[in-house]
Design an enzyme around this catalytic site. Structure first.
Site, mmCIF file in Angstrom:
data_model
loop_
_atom_site.group_PDB
_atom_site.id
_atom_site.type_symbol
_atom_site.label_atom_id
_atom_site.label_comp_id
_atom_site.label_asym_id
_atom_site.label_seq_id
_atom_site.Cartn_x
_atom_site.Cartn_y
_atom_site.Cartn_z
ATOM 1 N N GLN A 21 -3.407 9.093 -0.860
ATOM 2 C CA GLN A 21 -3.299 9.400 0.041
ATOM 3 C C GLN A 21 -2.174 10.302 -0.053
ATOM 4 O OE1 GLN A 21 -4.276 7.156 3.327
ATOM 5 N NE2 GLN A 21 -4.231 9.192 5.200
ATOM 6 N N GLU B 256 4.700 7.211 6.849
ATOM 7 C CA GLU B 256 5.963 6.870 6.149
ATOM 8 C C GLU B 256 6.053 6.239 5.460
ATOM 9 O OE1 GLU B 256 10.795 5.682 8.320
ATOM 10 O OE2 GLU B 256 8.746 7.137 9.999
ATOM 11 N N ARG B 257 5.640 5.173 5.821
ATOM 12 C CA ARG B 257 5.294 4.018 4.929
ATOM 13 C C ARG B 257 5.203 4.291 3.201
ATOM 14 N NH1 ARG B 257 1.125 1.266 5.151
ATOM 15 N NH2 ARG B 257 2.088 -0.954 4.837
#
Length: 300
Positions: A78, A96-97
């Protein structure tokens, strides 16, 4: 497979376009903007800065490592979303992860959607996108709602429309921010639930809040137990009805006067005086004959 390779090649080609100083796209009206905005482009990680509006502040290290392993094996499935700041400079809006995990496994670039947005739009996009995630804790969600209200000047009703939640839901989350910071940390770390927090928030005294919190953790109290504990505490604060002493009578019936009644009627007569000065005389009788005798005395 060929289709996937073609898409990847296209992304890398657009990435080169962004690095061309003659194609420094700053708005949707600039030349070649339609090739970039909204498209997936392979961006250098070094060109991406973290979004200061990011609502998430806690990142589970174990979960991050698991994501990193997945990315190492399968790649970034993604794409992240960024906004263009300057020439070959971008700011993270969401993901951010994925960005952190990609850095952990040593990737130098990641696929990204390119957006052109001002600070307010970027904040709204970042907050709304993150609020929809299932792994945010209640305090992070509450802070996100509060920031939408404070920094974008939205009402609770407007926040409700933006995120697709009931206004009452928004209000319940924001109320958690009135809890003592220790308790907020307890919710974030999973020691207590949002339900526990909603019960504790009805206690205004922060010291008492933390006292109840410690009882919940040490005794493993349920939400219902907590609600009962809070109710008991609130009941103890209610002023107790003052027990007023009976008002003293303005005058007293002397013993000699009582004896005079007893002597005259030949029975133990009861004489009472109330605080307002009113009173009553009770003359008992033992039989009809005794009643007639007393009646005759009254008629004299």
């Amino acid at each position: 497979m060929a289709k996937a390779l073609k898409k990847q090649a296209l992304g890398r080609g657009l990435s080169a376009l962004l690095k061309d100083p003659e194609n420094d796209i700053q708005s949707v009206n600039d030349k070649n903007a339609e090739k970039v905005v909204g498209n997936i482009i392979e961006l250098d990680i070094d060109a991406i800065e973290i979004n200061p509006f990011q609502p998430r502040s806690n990142f589970n290290e174990e979960s991050l490592r698991e994501l990193a392993i997945s990315i190492k094996e399968l790649g970034v499935i993604q794409p992240i979303t960024v906004r263009k700041l300057d020439y070959n400079k971008f700011q993270l809006i969401s993901g951010e992860r994925r960005l952190r995990a990609s850095t952990l496994v040593g990737l130098t670039s990641v696929p990204a959607y390119i957006r052109i947005a001002n600070d307010n739009e970027s904040l709204v996009m970042a907050l709304v996108e993150n609020i929809q995630r299932h792994d945010l804790d209640p305090i992070e969600i509450a802070l996100s709602y509060q920031r939408l209200m404070d920094e974008i000047q939205l009402t609770q009703e407007q926040v409700s429309d933006r995120v697709g939640k009931k206004r009452s839901t928004i209000a319940n989350y924001i109320r958690l921010l009135k809890l003592d910071p220790i308790i907020q940390t307890g919710i974030r770390d999973g020691f207590i639930s949002m339900g526990h927090g909603r019960a504790i928030i009805n206690v205004e005294d922060l010291d008492k809040q933390t006292d109840i919190y410690h009882q919940i953790v040490s005794k493993n109290l349920s939400v219902r137990d907590t609600e009962a504990l809070v109710k008991s505490y609130q009941e103890s604060l209610k002023p107790k009805a003052a027990t007023t002493a009976p008002k003293a009578a303005p005058f007293e019936i002397e013993e000699t006067q009582k004896k005079a009644f007893n002597s005259y009627f030949g029975n133990l007569v009861e004489v009472k005086v109330a605080g307002n000065g009113k009173g009553k005389i009770t003359i008992p009788f033992q039989s009809e004959e005794d009643f007639n005798r007393i009646l005759a005395l009254i008629k004299k």
